[in-house]
Motif scaffolding. Sequence first.
Motif, short mmCIF file in Angstrom:
data_model
loop_
_atom_site.label_atom_id
_atom_site.label_comp_id
_atom_site.label_asym_id
_atom_site.label_seq_id
_atom_site.Cartn_x
_atom_site.Cartn_y
_atom_site.Cartn_z
N GLU A 64 -2.44 4.70 3.07
CA GLU A 64 -3.41 3.64 2.82
C GLU A 64 -3.21 2.50 3.81
N THR A 87 -9.96 -1.61 1.96
CA THR A 87 -8.79 -0.73 1.86
C THR A 87 -9.25 0.71 2.04
N ASN A 145 -8.06 5.06 2.98
CA ASN A 145 -7.08 6.12 3.21
C ASN A 145 -7.78 7.20 4.02
N TYR A 191 0.82 -1.21 0.00
CA TYR A 191 0.00 0.00 0.00
C TYR A 191 0.85 1.26 0.00
#
Length: 246
Positions: free
Chosen positions: A100, A135, A137, A96
């Motif tokens: 992230e 996933t 951020n 990543y």
Amino acid sequence: MPKIEEAQPKYLQIAHYIRDQILRGDLKPGDEVPSERQLAADWGVSRPTAARSLEALSRQGLVEKRQGSGTYVRSLEVNRRARELYGRARQTGKIYAPGEYAVITSAGWLEAPDHVAEALGLVKDRRAVHRRRVTNNQGGPIALSTSWFAPDVGRRAPKLTESARIQEGTLVYVEKVTGRQGSYAEDRMCARTATSEEAAALRLGSGSAVLVVHHVVYDLQDRPLEFAEAIYPPHRWAFEQGYPIA
């Protein structure tokens, strides 16, 4: 003719050599690839072997045969995120980008759905190892994805069944413990309405559209190594591709 791993069947050696030319850009979209006759002469193989190499490239979506004309390089649509993830994992040991992170929401053995079993070539033993993750951020969820691996891979890669993150990424880990190397990937994409589970994981409203990518990684012997289904929210993805218009 380059030196290529002898363990590969001859037709795959030829196909992989041409594939590498395409991915490097030596052969561009619209370029004609060598004919069966030329490949047979250049590589010292039979015409049927040369034909199998072109068929393998066609199955990979890299070339198309035009009746009465020849075989040509197709225009490629690249899943940029998958390609960037693999490249980063191999170069840095981390999958990543900064900022992230992934949360593994489930991992372990499950009965593979029909489309997963078909992609991995599962016939008798339909149990497979899965890893599902969200996933994120700083802006929120980027993707909901599930990776699937055949039973033989699952037995040799025990970390796949654990909820702890695999820092270098699942594919690089699987390559290390099994000795099988990822060679190329195929993607199929579509848009649809998110399921209730997907909407909740991606923090979407009911009826939101998502992009679905089915991603299959093949090894050097053309055997499926990983099947992944990734779900992207509408505000987090876009197609990016440059091409000539002249």
